[in-house]
Scaffold this active site. Structure first.
Site, PDB file in Angstrom:
ATOM      1  N   ARG A 132       3.390   6.538 -28.588  1.00  0.00           N
ATOM      2  CA  ARG A 132       3.479   5.336 -27.791  1.00  0.00           C
ATOM      3  C   ARG A 132       2.177   4.534 -28.208  1.00  0.00           C
ATOM      4  O   ARG A 132       1.238   5.103 -28.947  1.00  0.00           O
ATOM      5  CB  ARG A 132       3.141   6.087 -26.057  1.00  0.00           C
ATOM      6  CG  ARG A 132       4.087   6.937 -25.911  1.00  0.00           C
ATOM      7  CD  ARG A 132       5.597   5.785 -25.484  1.00  0.00           C
ATOM      8  NE  ARG A 132       6.675   6.441 -24.851  1.00  0.00           N
ATOM      9  CZ  ARG A 132       7.640   7.208 -25.393  1.00  0.00           C
ATOM     10  NH1 ARG A 132       7.649   6.853 -27.019  1.00  0.00           N
ATOM     11  NH2 ARG A 132       8.712   7.647 -24.923  1.00  0.00           N
ATOM     12  N   HIS A 147       1.522  10.588 -15.405  1.00  0.00           N
ATOM     13  CA  HIS A 147       1.299   9.718 -16.680  1.00  0.00           C
ATOM     14  C   HIS A 147       0.226  10.711 -17.452  1.00  0.00           C
ATOM     15  O   HIS A 147      -0.526  11.455 -16.957  1.00  0.00           O
ATOM     16  CB  HIS A 147       0.398   8.534 -16.476  1.00  0.00           C
ATOM     17  CG  HIS A 147       1.415   7.513 -16.021  1.00  0.00           C
ATOM     18  ND1 HIS A 147       1.293   6.869 -14.495  1.00  0.00           N
ATOM     19  CD2 HIS A 147       2.479   6.729 -16.510  1.00  0.00           C
ATOM     20  CE1 HIS A 147       2.331   6.184 -14.254  1.00  0.00           C
ATOM     21  NE2 HIS A 147       2.928   5.901 -15.531  1.00  0.00           N
ATOM     22  N   LEU A 200       0.731  -1.142  -0.060  1.00  0.00           N
ATOM     23  CA  LEU A 200       0.182   0.019   0.066  1.00  0.00           C
ATOM     24  C   LEU A 200       0.967   1.189   0.037  1.00  0.00           C
ATOM     25  O   LEU A 200       0.354   2.403   0.269  1.00  0.00           O
ATOM     26  CB  LEU A 200      -1.201   0.057   1.247  1.00  0.00           C
ATOM     27  CG  LEU A 200      -1.919  -1.169   1.287  1.00  0.00           C
ATOM     28  CD1 LEU A 200      -2.832  -0.874   2.402  1.00  0.00           C
ATOM     29  CD2 LEU A 200      -2.802  -1.146  -0.103  1.00  0.00           C
ATOM     30  N   GLY A 260      -0.058   1.610  -3.881  1.00  0.00           N
ATOM     31  CA  GLY A 260      -1.434   0.699  -3.851  1.00  0.00           C
ATOM     32  C   GLY A 260      -2.706   1.246  -3.172  1.00  0.00           C
ATOM     33  O   GLY A 260      -2.618   2.177  -2.372  1.00  0.00           O
ATOM     34  N   TYR A 319      14.691   2.446 -14.682  1.00  0.00           N
ATOM     35  CA  TYR A 319      13.566   1.592 -14.819  1.00  0.00           C
ATOM     36  C   TYR A 319      13.662   0.467 -15.804  1.00  0.00           C
ATOM     37  O   TYR A 319      13.476  -0.905 -15.122  1.00  0.00           O
ATOM     38  CB  TYR A 319      12.258   2.519 -15.050  1.00  0.00           C
ATOM     39  CG  TYR A 319      11.207   1.713 -15.335  1.00  0.00           C
ATOM     40  CD1 TYR A 319      10.691   0.925 -14.209  1.00  0.00           C
ATOM     41  CD2 TYR A 319      10.304   1.850 -16.383  1.00  0.00           C
ATOM     42  CE1 TYR A 319       9.580  -0.051 -14.547  1.00  0.00           C
ATOM     43  CE2 TYR A 319       9.344   0.920 -16.588  1.00  0.00           C
ATOM     44  CZ  TYR A 319       8.850   0.051 -15.772  1.00  0.00           C
ATOM     45  OH  TYR A 319       7.626  -0.820 -15.880  1.00  0.00           O
ATOM     46  N   ALA A 364       4.231  -5.911  -8.292  1.00  0.00           N
ATOM     47  CA  ALA A 364       4.667  -4.892  -7.207  1.00  0.00           C
ATOM     48  C   ALA A 364       6.258  -4.428  -7.427  1.00  0.00           C
ATOM     49  O   ALA A 364       7.060  -5.069  -7.169  1.00  0.00           O
ATOM     50  CB  ALA A 364       4.728  -5.884  -5.815  1.00  0.00           C
ATOM     51  N   ILE A 379       3.455  19.468 -22.479  1.00  0.00           N
ATOM     52  CA  ILE A 379       3.920  18.518 -23.437  1.00  0.00           C
ATOM     53  C   ILE A 379       5.619  18.416 -23.261  1.00  0.00           C
ATOM     54  O   ILE A 379       6.181  19.664 -23.834  1.00  0.00           O
ATOM     55  CB  ILE A 379       3.300  18.476 -24.875  1.00  0.00           C
ATOM     56  CG1 ILE A 379       1.927  18.586 -24.677  1.00  0.00           C
ATOM     57  CG2 ILE A 379       3.930  17.649 -25.895  1.00  0.00           C
ATOM     58  CD1 ILE A 379       1.016  18.904 -26.038  1.00  0.00           C
ATOM     59  N   THR A 406       8.572  -4.534 -19.326  1.00  0.00           N
ATOM     60  CA  THR A 406       8.280  -3.389 -19.970  1.00  0.00           C
ATOM     61  C   THR A 406       8.709  -2.941 -21.135  1.00  0.00           C
ATOM     62  O   THR A 406      10.064  -3.554 -21.476  1.00  0.00           O
ATOM     63  CB  THR A 406       8.681  -2.251 -19.128  1.00  0.00           C
ATOM     64  OG1 THR A 406       8.465  -0.876 -19.601  1.00  0.00           O
ATOM     65  CG2 THR A 406      10.097  -2.120 -18.306  1.00  0.00           C
ATOM     66  N   ASN A 418       2.251   1.264 -23.429  1.00  0.00           N
ATOM     67  CA  ASN A 418       1.826   2.317 -22.549  1.00  0.00           C
ATOM     68  C   ASN A 418       0.277   1.703 -21.796  1.00  0.00           C
ATOM     69  O   ASN A 418      -0.534   1.386 -22.778  1.00  0.00           O
ATOM     70  CB  ASN A 418       1.583   3.511 -22.844  1.00  0.00           C
ATOM     71  CG  ASN A 418       3.167   4.200 -22.860  1.00  0.00           C
ATOM     72  OD1 ASN A 418       3.845   3.641 -23.361  1.00  0.00           O
ATOM     73  ND2 ASN A 418       3.188   5.254 -22.255  1.00  0.00           N
TER      74      ASN A 418
END
Ligand code: UDP
Length: 331
Positions: free
Chosen positions: A222, A190, A33, A36, A142, A75, A208, A118, A171
């Site tokens: 994307r 996002h 959490l 989340g 990432y 997670a 942008i 990803t 995405n």
């Protein structure tokens, strides 16, 4: 037979838990959490709050739920820009978290895992659309943390027989069509949720990030996929492993690219709002274009995404935003 969903209170995790319980599956959820929301988790799933890297806690979860035979692992931290500033946070939570988890899975003999990878593992692709066999050379921590997770899983499969499916998302955008669960990040970073916050009047304007990319209108392109369709792909991947198939990796995208300006245009059409914008400098770590070749998932997993139209995707997100302007705090 039960499935353990790690990160089941997050954006994609909660949609997957929802789909699983809808199909009658026995579902156990673990979520710290930290990002989340407890309210996002179906009350038909058994919920534990805790960290997946906490081995005594995870041993207890497995011990109390001996029917668990598969893990779906969401997670992780997933913000490119943040990862550029705090790489260690990403390698610690995502990569080291996975090592801790695999050690416990190995101990308790649970040998199947579906995990969120990803498009960011590909870096700057040489050809478009991107195939699973294309080189993986991340340009941000990432993507690098997720690629390391894929590699760790490969060697753990060979040594310990833990079979995996890595799902490389492009995405993700949209919400459950009935508007009961959706995207709620704090702070929000996002594109689509920010566009819709501007449409709803809770934010002044959209920045942008860069209009000098090597794309038709200069903004990033994307490939957007709905969490409902991602959820289905996870369930198909879990069944694929339960059928005894080999470890594998699949791209999950719609195979259609939209520039940031095209998303803005579609959002203006769906919402009927002007959505003011301002040009801003490039954000670090963004490749020009990312579009998935997703025929492998369609062919091998039998994946058939339902949300193949960006207006349809934005419509579901707009419904969630309008009914939950403060996200899960409104539930
Ligand atoms: N973006 C933008 N303004 C924002 C947020 C995002 O221009 O306020 C751009 C971002 O630079 C990228 C695209 O929108 O080109 C998608 O970014 P997002 O953070 O939604 O997803 P990511 O691609 O990082 O997973």
């Amino acid at each position: 037979m039960a499935v353990l969903v790690l990160g089941g209170a997050g954006y994609i995790g909660s949609h997957t838990v929802d789909r699983l319980v809808e199909k009658g599956a026995d579902v156990v959820v673990v979520d710290s959490l930290v990002t989340g929301h407890r309210a996002a988790v179906s009350d038909k799933a058994k919920f534990y709050q805790g960290d997946i890297a906490d081995q005594p806690f995870m041993r207890q979860v497995f011990a109390e739920n001996p029917a668990i035979d598969a893990v779906i692992h969401f997670a992780a931290f997933s913000l490119v820009a943040e990862s550029m500033k705090k790489p260690l946070k990403y390698f610690d939570n995502n990569t080291a978290g996975m090592i801790n988890l695999l050690e416990v899975m190995n101990e308790v003999g649970v040998k199947r895992i579906v995990f969120s990878s990803t498009a960011a593992t590909y870096g700057i692709p040489e050809t478009m659309p991107i195939k699973e066999t294309d080189p993986q050379k991340p340009i941000n921590p990432y993507g690098e943390s997720k690629l390391a997770m894929e590699k760790i899983m490969h060697w753990t499969d060979l040594a310990n027989g833990i079979k995996f499916v890595a799902l490389r998302y492009f995405n993700v955008a949209g919400a459950k069509p009935d508007g009961t669960i959706g995207e709620d990040h704090n702070p929000e970073t996002h594109l689509l949720p920010i566009v819709l916050q501007v449409a709803a009047g809770t934010r002044d304007k959209l920045q942008i990030f860069g209009d000098d990319y090597n794309t038709p209108d200069g903004t990033n392109v994307r490939d957007y996929v709905h969490p409902f369709d991602l959820a289905d792909a996870h369930i198909l991947a879990m069944n694929y492993l339960r059928e005894g198939n080999e470890s594998n990796a699949f791209n999950l995208g719609s195979s259609t690219g939209f520039s940031n300006m095209e998303i803005l245009k579609a959002a203006r059409e769906v919402t009927g709002k002007p959505i003011p914008t301002v040009m801003a400098p490039r954000r670090g770590g963004d490749p020009d274009t990312l579009i998935a070749a997703s025929d492998k998932a369609r062919k091998i997993l039998g994946w058939k995404p339902e949300f193949d139209d960006i207006h349809k995707i934005i419509k579901t997100a707009w419904k969630w935003h309008q009914t939950h302007p403060n996200g899960f705090a409104d539930r």
